[in-house]
Design a protein around this motif. Structure first.
Motif, mmCIF file in Angstrom:
data_model
loop_
_atom_site.group_PDB
_atom_site.id
_atom_site.type_symbol
_atom_site.label_atom_id
_atom_site.label_comp_id
_atom_site.label_asym_id
_atom_site.label_seq_id
_atom_site.Cartn_x
_atom_site.Cartn_y
_atom_site.Cartn_z
ATOM 1 N N TYR A 4 0.848 -1.197 0.000
ATOM 2 C CA TYR A 4 0.000 0.000 0.000
ATOM 3 C C TYR A 4 0.885 1.249 0.000
ATOM 4 N N THR A 5 1.843 1.279 0.919
ATOM 5 C CA THR A 5 2.726 2.440 1.035
ATOM 6 C C THR A 5 3.672 2.535 -0.156
ATOM 7 N N ALA A 6 4.191 1.386 -0.600
ATOM 8 C CA ALA A 6 5.112 1.383 -1.738
ATOM 9 C C ALA A 6 4.456 1.966 -2.979
ATOM 10 N N ALA A 7 3.176 1.679 -3.185
ATOM 11 C CA ALA A 7 2.471 2.208 -4.358
ATOM 12 C C ALA A 7 2.465 3.739 -4.353
ATOM 13 N N LYS A 8 2.601 4.312 -3.184
ATOM 14 C CA LYS A 8 2.600 5.775 -3.075
ATOM 15 C C LYS A 8 3.999 6.383 -3.117
ATOM 16 N N THR A 9 5.020 5.575 -2.776
ATOM 17 C CA THR A 9 6.352 6.159 -2.573
ATOM 18 C C THR A 9 7.443 5.615 -3.486
ATOM 19 N N ILE A 10 7.157 4.591 -4.272
ATOM 20 C CA ILE A 10 8.204 3.928 -5.043
ATOM 21 C C ILE A 10 8.799 4.848 -6.106
ATOM 22 N N SER A 11 10.104 4.741 -6.270
ATOM 23 C CA SER A 11 10.806 5.534 -7.289
ATOM 24 C C SER A 11 10.850 4.756 -8.609
ATOM 25 N N ARG A 12 11.214 5.446 -9.675
ATOM 26 C CA ARG A 12 11.357 4.772 -10.975
ATOM 27 C C ARG A 12 12.428 3.687 -10.908
ATOM 28 N N GLU A 13 13.526 4.005 -10.242
ATOM 29 C CA GLU A 13 14.620 3.036 -10.119
ATOM 30 C C GLU A 13 14.154 1.783 -9.370
ATOM 31 N N LEU A 100 3.337 -6.265 -8.650
ATOM 32 C CA LEU A 100 4.112 -5.261 -9.375
ATOM 33 C C LEU A 100 3.203 -4.341 -10.190
ATOM 34 N N ARG A 101 2.265 -4.903 -10.928
ATOM 35 C CA ARG A 101 1.356 -4.067 -11.734
ATOM 36 C C ARG A 101 0.579 -3.087 -10.849
ATOM 37 N N ALA A 102 0.134 -3.560 -9.711
ATOM 38 C CA ALA A 102 -0.620 -2.687 -8.805
ATOM 39 C C ALA A 102 0.257 -1.563 -8.268
ATOM 40 N N ILE A 103 1.468 -1.890 -7.866
ATOM 41 C CA ILE A 103 2.385 -0.867 -7.351
ATOM 42 C C ILE A 103 2.731 0.133 -8.455
ATOM 43 N N LYS A 104 3.041 -0.375 -9.666
ATOM 44 C CA LYS A 104 3.379 0.524 -10.781
ATOM 45 C C LYS A 104 2.234 1.471 -11.117
ATOM 46 N N SER A 105 0.999 0.994 -10.960
ATOM 47 C CA SER A 105 -0.152 1.847 -11.270
ATOM 48 C C SER A 105 -0.390 2.888 -10.182
ATOM 49 N N ARG A 106 0.338 2.745 -9.079
ATOM 50 C CA ARG A 106 0.199 3.622 -7.912
ATOM 51 C C ARG A 106 -1.195 3.527 -7.291
ATOM 52 N N ASN A 107 -1.822 2.377 -7.492
ATOM 53 C CA ASN A 107 -3.127 2.112 -6.894
ATOM 54 C C ASN A 107 -2.888 1.374 -5.580
ATOM 55 N N ALA A 108 -2.839 2.138 -4.489
ATOM 56 C CA ALA A 108 -2.462 1.594 -3.192
ATOM 57 C C ALA A 108 -3.427 0.503 -2.714
ATOM 58 N N GLY A 109 -4.710 0.694 -2.927
ATOM 59 C CA GLY A 109 -5.693 -0.304 -2.506
ATOM 60 C C GLY A 109 -5.515 -1.620 -3.242
ATOM 61 N N TRP A 110 -5.285 -1.542 -4.542
ATOM 62 C CA TRP A 110 -5.061 -2.744 -5.341
ATOM 63 C C TRP A 110 -3.761 -3.439 -4.908
ATOM 64 N N ALA A 111 -2.705 -2.640 -4.663
ATOM 65 C CA ALA A 111 -1.421 -3.206 -4.229
ATOM 66 C C ALA A 111 -1.581 -3.946 -2.902
ATOM 67 N N LYS A 112 -2.324 -3.360 -1.995
ATOM 68 C CA LYS A 112 -2.572 -3.999 -0.696
ATOM 69 C C LYS A 112 -3.313 -5.327 -0.895
ATOM 70 N N GLU A 113 -4.301 -5.330 -1.764
ATOM 71 C CA GLU A 113 -5.080 -6.535 -2.044
ATOM 72 C C GLU A 113 -4.213 -7.635 -2.650
ATOM 73 N N GLU A 114 -3.346 -7.262 -3.595
ATOM 74 C CA GLU A 114 -2.490 -8.263 -4.237
ATOM 75 C C GLU A 114 -1.459 -8.822 -3.263
ATOM 76 N N MET A 115 -0.920 -7.989 -2.374
ATOM 77 C CA MET A 115 0.024 -8.502 -1.375
ATOM 78 C C MET A 115 -0.710 -9.421 -0.408
ATOM 79 N N ALA A 116 -1.949 -9.096 -0.075
ATOM 80 C CA ALA A 116 -2.743 -9.972 0.789
ATOM 81 C C ALA A 116 -2.945 -11.337 0.123
ATOM 82 N N ASN A 117 -3.115 -11.352 -1.209
ATOM 83 C CA ASN A 117 -3.233 -12.621 -1.937
ATOM 84 C C ASN A 117 -1.955 -13.446 -1.797
#
Length: 131
Positions: A4-13, A100-117
């Motif tokens: 969730y947090t990574a989707a908001k803070t991740i850098s391009r690198e 990865l797709r969820a984090i790249k899209s910066r969709n924090a809710g989706w990223a949280k859901e995928e990590m929960a999976n």
């Protein structure tokens, strides 16, 4: 919380690094190499955690990372037949790509859901082995 947090803070690198790691996870899955998968899976989660830039999450992960490595090792060596190993590797390759797709899209809710999976997959594996 980390994805969730990574989707908001991740850098391009960091995003490029995760893309490379997910490619390596898929290669390990294609080769049915549990040892290679374990290495790249660990780096994937470490990179997600570090991309949060949250010192508490980073410290917490460092505290549990040795236990996670032991879990992966024992699962690899003692608990999986060849068929279960291949099934597991195919599924986790997909799961990590979804994270990865969820984090790249910066969709924090989706990223949280995928990590929960991913976590649920791990818990399901533990339940199958223990019960």
């Amino acid at each position: 919380a980390a994805a969730y947090t990574a989707a908001k803070t991740i850098s391009r690198e960091e995003t490029r690094k995760l893309e490379e790691i997910v490619a390596r996870i898929q290669e390990a899955a294609d080769a049915s190499s549990r040892e290679e998968y374990n290495k790249w899976d660990s780096l994937f989660h470490e990179t997600v955690i570090n991309s949060t830039k949250n010192p508490y999450m980073i410290r917490m992960y460092k505290c549990i990372s040795d236990d996670l490595s032991r879990y992966r090792f024992h699962l690899t060596r003692q608990c999986y037949s060849k068929n279960e190993n291949e099934f597991f590797l195919r599924n986790v390759g997909v799961i990590h790509g979804d994270i990865l797709r969820a984090i790249k899209s910066r969709n924090a809710g989706w990223a949280k859901e995928e990590m929960a999976n991913d976590i649920q997959s791990m818990l399901g594996t533990i339940q199958r082995v223990l019960f």
